[in-house]
Design a protein around this motif. Structure first.
Motif, mmCIF file in Angstrom:
data_model
loop_
_atom_site.group_PDB
_atom_site.id
_atom_site.type_symbol
_atom_site.label_atom_id
_atom_site.label_comp_id
_atom_site.label_asym_id
_atom_site.label_seq_id
_atom_site.Cartn_x
_atom_site.Cartn_y
_atom_site.Cartn_z
ATOM 1 N N LEU A 1 8.528 85.817 -42.233
ATOM 2 C CA LEU A 1 8.728 86.311 -40.866
ATOM 3 C C LEU A 1 9.139 85.183 -39.926
ATOM 4 O O LEU A 1 10.048 85.336 -39.108
ATOM 5 N N ILE A 2 8.474 84.050 -40.058
ATOM 6 C CA ILE A 2 8.798 82.893 -39.219
ATOM 7 C C ILE A 2 10.229 82.440 -39.485
ATOM 8 O O ILE A 2 11.010 82.200 -38.558
ATOM 9 N N LEU A 3 10.593 82.361 -40.743
ATOM 10 C CA LEU A 3 11.943 81.927 -41.100
ATOM 11 C C LEU A 3 12.993 82.924 -40.614
ATOM 12 O O LEU A 3 14.055 82.527 -40.134
ATOM 13 N N SER A 4 12.702 84.209 -40.694
ATOM 14 C CA SER A 4 13.677 85.200 -40.225
ATOM 15 C C SER A 4 13.903 85.078 -38.720
ATOM 16 O O SER A 4 15.018 85.284 -38.237
ATOM 17 N N CYS A 5 12.862 84.717 -37.978
ATOM 18 C CA CYS A 5 13.027 84.490 -36.537
ATOM 19 C C CYS A 5 13.937 83.290 -36.282
ATOM 20 O O CYS A 5 14.794 83.326 -35.397
ATOM 21 N N CYS A 6 13.768 82.235 -37.059
ATOM 22 C CA CYS A 6 14.636 81.058 -36.916
ATOM 23 C C CYS A 6 16.081 81.409 -37.254
ATOM 24 O O CYS A 6 17.011 81.008 -36.550
ATOM 25 N N LEU A 7 16.260 82.158 -38.319
ATOM 26 C CA LEU A 7 17.608 82.528 -38.747
ATOM 27 C C LEU A 7 18.312 83.400 -37.712
ATOM 28 O O LEU A 7 19.543 83.414 -37.646
ATOM 29 N N HIS A 8 17.547 84.100 -36.905
ATOM 30 C CA HIS A 8 18.124 84.927 -35.846
ATOM 31 C C HIS A 8 19.001 84.082 -34.915
ATOM 32 O O HIS A 8 20.007 84.555 -34.399
ATOM 33 N N TYR A 9 18.631 82.821 -34.697
ATOM 34 C CA TYR A 9 19.380 81.941 -33.800
ATOM 35 C C TYR A 9 20.435 81.104 -34.514
ATOM 36 O O TYR A 9 21.130 80.314 -33.886
ATOM 37 N N CYS A 10 20.558 81.267 -35.798
ATOM 38 C CA CYS A 10 21.617 80.591 -36.552
ATOM 39 C C CYS A 10 22.792 81.557 -36.635
ATOM 40 O O CYS A 10 22.939 82.298 -37.602
ATOM 41 N N ASN A 11 23.609 81.561 -35.594
ATOM 42 C CA ASN A 11 24.669 82.558 -35.461
ATOM 43 C C ASN A 11 25.935 82.227 -36.240
ATOM 44 O O ASN A 11 26.921 82.925 -36.128
ATOM 45 N N ASP A 12 25.920 81.168 -36.994
ATOM 46 C CA ASP A 12 27.101 80.798 -37.759
ATOM 47 C C ASP A 12 26.866 81.063 -39.242
ATOM 48 O O ASP A 12 25.812 81.532 -39.634
ATOM 49 N N ARG A 13 27.855 80.773 -40.012
ATOM 50 C CA ARG A 13 27.716 80.889 -41.461
ATOM 51 C C ARG A 13 27.645 79.477 -42.021
ATOM 52 O O ARG A 13 28.599 78.707 -41.904
ATOM 53 N N ALA A 14 26.518 79.145 -42.612
ATOM 54 C CA ALA A 14 26.294 77.784 -43.096
ATOM 55 C C ALA A 14 27.362 77.352 -44.094
ATOM 56 O O ALA A 14 27.741 76.185 -44.128
ATOM 57 N N LYS A 15 27.881 78.282 -44.879
ATOM 58 C CA LYS A 15 28.877 77.887 -45.879
ATOM 59 C C LYS A 15 30.156 77.361 -45.235
ATOM 60 O O LYS A 15 30.901 76.614 -45.855
ATOM 61 N N ASP A 16 30.401 77.708 -43.962
ATOM 62 C CA ASP A 16 31.566 77.176 -43.257
ATOM 63 C C ASP A 16 31.429 75.679 -42.977
ATOM 64 O O ASP A 16 32.409 75.011 -42.677
ATOM 65 N N PHE A 17 30.212 75.159 -43.055
ATOM 66 C CA PHE A 17 29.960 73.754 -42.762
ATOM 67 C C PHE A 17 29.732 72.917 -44.014
ATOM 68 O O PHE A 17 29.410 71.746 -43.911
#
Length: 139
Positions: free
Chosen positions: A75-91
């Protein structure tokens, strides 16, 4: 919810001890800090529900998570991921051994080893508080 539980103290008298009191005191200070940030409407502090909804206040912070899958770490991690609006694979770097450089609007602060590993595998920046404070002052 977890921090509130720690701030309230042990559930039974036999668990009261030096470490328990220290943990309770530190949790209470953390809750007080967060409450003061929300009273000031600090734009760098956000509260999310387990479904990713942002809260204006932390006055009402009890939530029914009985129908949620996963544990509290998830649950904690899903909240953090909510603010990761990009796609990590692009980086991802062109070369396999080059470091990954991501710009995130969230940093997970925890000493929990399992949660740290989960966060790192999802490319969520994670630090313990002393490291974060040093890191924040450098940047």
């Amino acid at each position: 919810n977890e921090l509130d539980g720690l701030a309230k103290g042990p559930e039974s008298e036999h668990r009261v001890g030096g470490y328990s009191r220290l943990l309770q005191d530190r949790a209470r200070k953390a809750v007080d800090f967060l409450e003061s940030c929300f009273e000031r409407r600090d734009s760098y502090i956000r509260a999310l529900t387990s479904r990713g909804n942002e809260l204006e206040s932390i006055s009402f912070r009890s939530e029914d998570i009985s129908r949620q899958q996963g544990n509290n770490d998830d649950l904690i991690l899903s909240c953090c991921l909510h603010y990761c609006n990009d796609r990590a694979k692009d980086f991802m770097p062109a070369k396999k051994d080059d470091p990954i450089r991501l710009l995130r609007e969230v940093v997970l602060l925890t000493d929990d080893r399992n949660l740290r590993v989960k966060a790192l595998t999802r490319n969520v920046p994670v630090r313990d508080i002393p490291t974060f404070l040093r890191w924040a002052q450098e940047g």
